[in-house]
Design a protein around this motif. Structure first.
Motif, PDB file in Angstrom:
ATOM      1  N   ASN A 154      -4.745   4.937 -13.337  1.00  0.00           N
ATOM      2  CA  ASN A 154      -4.614   3.590 -13.717  1.00  0.00           C
ATOM      3  C   ASN A 154      -4.196   3.331 -15.394  1.00  0.00           C
ATOM      4  N   THR A 159       1.171   8.022  -3.077  1.00  0.00           N
ATOM      5  CA  THR A 159       0.319   8.243  -4.610  1.00  0.00           C
ATOM      6  C   THR A 159       0.118   9.339  -5.183  1.00  0.00           C
ATOM      7  N   ASP A 204      -7.272   1.837   0.918  1.00  0.00           N
ATOM      8  CA  ASP A 204      -8.370   1.033   0.240  1.00  0.00           C
ATOM      9  C   ASP A 204      -7.595  -0.421  -0.072  1.00  0.00           C
ATOM     10  N   THR A 206       0.241  -2.153  -9.955  1.00  0.00           N
ATOM     11  CA  THR A 206      -0.524  -1.039  -9.603  1.00  0.00           C
ATOM     12  C   THR A 206      -1.797  -0.932  -9.901  1.00  0.00           C
ATOM     13  N   HIS A 207      -2.646  -0.591  -8.945  1.00  0.00           N
ATOM     14  CA  HIS A 207      -4.094  -0.340  -8.994  1.00  0.00           C
ATOM     15  C   HIS A 207      -4.474   0.846  -8.288  1.00  0.00           C
ATOM     16  N   PHE A 208      -4.865   2.036  -8.755  1.00  0.00           N
ATOM     17  CA  PHE A 208      -5.376   3.027  -7.868  1.00  0.00           C
ATOM     18  C   PHE A 208      -6.871   3.215  -7.643  1.00  0.00           C
ATOM     19  N   ALA A 209      -7.294   3.497  -6.449  1.00  0.00           N
ATOM     20  CA  ALA A 209      -8.671   3.484  -6.240  1.00  0.00           C
ATOM     21  C   ALA A 209      -9.169   4.959  -5.656  1.00  0.00           C
ATOM     22  N   ASN A 210      -8.043   5.795  -5.515  1.00  0.00           N
ATOM     23  CA  ASN A 210      -8.415   7.299  -5.385  1.00  0.00           C
ATOM     24  C   ASN A 210      -7.076   8.098  -5.469  1.00  0.00           C
ATOM     25  N   ASP A 253      -8.268  -2.232  -2.629  1.00  0.00           N
ATOM     26  CA  ASP A 253      -8.216  -2.141  -3.962  1.00  0.00           C
ATOM     27  C   ASP A 253      -7.027  -1.052  -4.417  1.00  0.00           C
ATOM     28  N   HIS A 254      -6.251  -0.507  -3.448  1.00  0.00           N
ATOM     29  CA  HIS A 254      -5.308   0.614  -3.983  1.00  0.00           C
ATOM     30  C   HIS A 254      -3.972  -0.100  -3.495  1.00  0.00           C
ATOM     31  N   VAL A 309      -9.218   8.980 -11.549  1.00  0.00           N
ATOM     32  CA  VAL A 309      -8.717   7.647 -11.137  1.00  0.00           C
ATOM     33  C   VAL A 309      -8.306   6.797 -12.321  1.00  0.00           C
ATOM     34  N   TYR A 359       0.684  -1.025   0.068  1.00  0.00           N
ATOM     35  CA  TYR A 359      -0.082   0.136  -0.271  1.00  0.00           C
ATOM     36  C   TYR A 359       0.946   1.086  -0.010  1.00  0.00           C
TER      37      TYR A 359
END
Length: 455
Positions: A148, A64, A169, A159-163, A171-172, A144, A59
């Protein structure tokens, strides 16, 4: 927007060079980090010098915001907005999760894009990330999606961004290696570097808020929170902290012509016997960077003048062989104590012989470079000199080749058989003809003789 860029002889040769990959760093004394994940990258040449779970899922917390800043700067480049575009904070943009770090922006505050970037990166304002996201793409969700997409373009495979701000998160997530990808891209911008290396910044009064000073959370640049971590070679970094991510820092540094990016993730703050606190996201960043500067240096490998093999040359009266050598050179960041005697450079020729003409620089094979059994790179092997073709030998070879062709041999065999058949038929025909001619003459003589009378 102006960008800044980080900046045969076969048996006779044993080249004292190698290409260096991270596994070779195991021969060095380990820097002894206690953080969960880390990476050290030669930023100029994208060579990994240290790897501790660098591709593990982690994380990133507020690191970010490096990606968020990068997309804002790219939007400025694309003409979507300018650094001086004013943006007024709305209640929607200021709705951030409880416990977020903020820049204390209020509804109605109006600042420029550039001023908001300072608010994003120095005090790490989560609400500012949303303000900028909406300004660029109209909504946080759309921004967002852009994050991605850009991560994929940069080669961030984990990598995967959620915000846009990094508040936890499930999923982040990202990896230490992927962080170096978007950090390096952002560091190409002068303004990004300027902001990261600013200990503080003064926000002007705007009719809603009074003039105030915002501080940099990175202790390698600012001694506002901690006083013992200022680091001269540092060229800017971004902090991040959540319970799940731990204490994190991505930092850039330069000494001489060597530029490094370090990432420390999942570090702890430890109470020392003297009562002081060791914030290891900072201390271990310094330790890792100094380890890199102390143990590595840039080496240019230039073997192009070294002849490593020879190839037989046909159809030439000028020379019966041509020497080959590696094309170009290889430059790597190598450990200062690397054992050059263990380097292997093995030529592999396309063929043991070649027909003239041969041009200097003609590729005739490859050179495989290995270190301790692992292959690290390949160079083309090229002819050292030109070799002219002999027309006489060429045409002689063409004739020989023509008559050695299986099809030609078959045709010649058929022709030969036909010739033999024709000759035999001619011989037989002539023999029969002579026989018949001789028999006819005998009968005539006998007929003529028997017809005479004796007197």
């Amino acid at each position: 927007m102006k960008k800044c860029r980080f900046p045969a002889l076969f048996a006779a040769v044993t080249l004292l060079v190698t290409l260096f990959l991270p596994m070779s760093a195991a021969a060095l004394e380990d820097p002894g980090l206690t953080c969960r994940n880390a990476i050290l990258l030669d930023a100029t040449y994208d060579e990994i010098l240290y790897d501790k779970g660098a591709r593990d899922k982690v994380y990133p917390a507020s690191i970010t915001k490096v990606m968020t800043a990068l997309l804002v700067l790219e939007a400025v480049d694309a003409g979507q907005l300018t650094l001086q575009t004013p943006i007024t904070a709305t209640a929607e943009a200021l709705e951030v999760p409880e416990g977020s770090s903020t820049a204390k922006i209020q509804v109605g505050d109006t600042y420029t894009v550039e001023q908001y970037l300072y608010c994003l990166l120095l005090p790490s304002g989560n609400e500012v990330a949303q303000i900028l996201a909406i300004a660029v793409d109209g909504s946080v969700d759309a921004f967002v999606d852009r994050m991605n997409q850009r991560a994929e373009e940069l080669g961030c495979e984990g990598t995967h961004f959620a915000n846009p701000h990094g508040f936890h998160d499930p999923d982040h997530y990202t990896t230490a290696y992927d962080i170096t990808r978007f950090m390096k891209a952002a560091m190409e911008y002068d303004l990004f570097q300027t902001i990261l290396t600013s200990p503080n910044y003064t926000l002007p009064a705007n009719g809603v808020s009074e003039e105030r000073i915002i501080r940099n959370t990175n202790a390698l640049t600012s001694n506002w929170t901690y006083t013992q971590y200022l680091y001269g070679p540092g060229t800017g970094g971004k902090t991040g902290t959540t319970d799940e991510a731990g204490n994190c820092l991505v930092e850039t540094a330069q000494e001489g012509d060597m530029s490094l990016i370090s990432v420390i993730l999942g570090a702890e703050e430890v109470k020392l016997p003297d009562g002081k606190t060791d914030a290891r996201q900072f201390s271990e960043t310094i330790k890792l960077l100094e380890w890199g500067f102390d143990n590595f240096h840039r080496v240019t490998l230039s073997p192009e003048d070294t002849l490593v093999a020879s190839v037989k040359v046909n159809l030439s009266s000028q020379a019966d062989a041509v020497n080959v050598k590696p094309l170009g050179s290889v430059t790597r960041t190598l450990p200062k104590d690397i054992d050059l005697d263990k380097v292997e450079m093995t030529p592999s020729l396309f063929s043991e012989e070649v027909d003239a003409p041969v041009e200097a620089g003609q590729v005739l094979g490859t050179l495989v470079i290995k270190y301790e059994g692992t292959e690290y790179g390949t160079l083309d092997l090229v002819a050292d000199t030109s070799v002219e073709r002999s027309d006489f030998l060429y045409y002689k070879d063409q004739v020989e080749t023509f008559f050695q062709n299986a099809g030609v041999k078959l045709v010649l065999a058929v022709v030969l058989i036909l010739v033999v058949v024709v000759l035999l038929r001619v011989l037989v025909f002539r023999k029969r003809r002579r026989y018949r001619s001789g028999a006819g003459m005998g009968i005539g003589r006998r007929g003529h003789y028997s017809g005479r009378r004796r007197r």
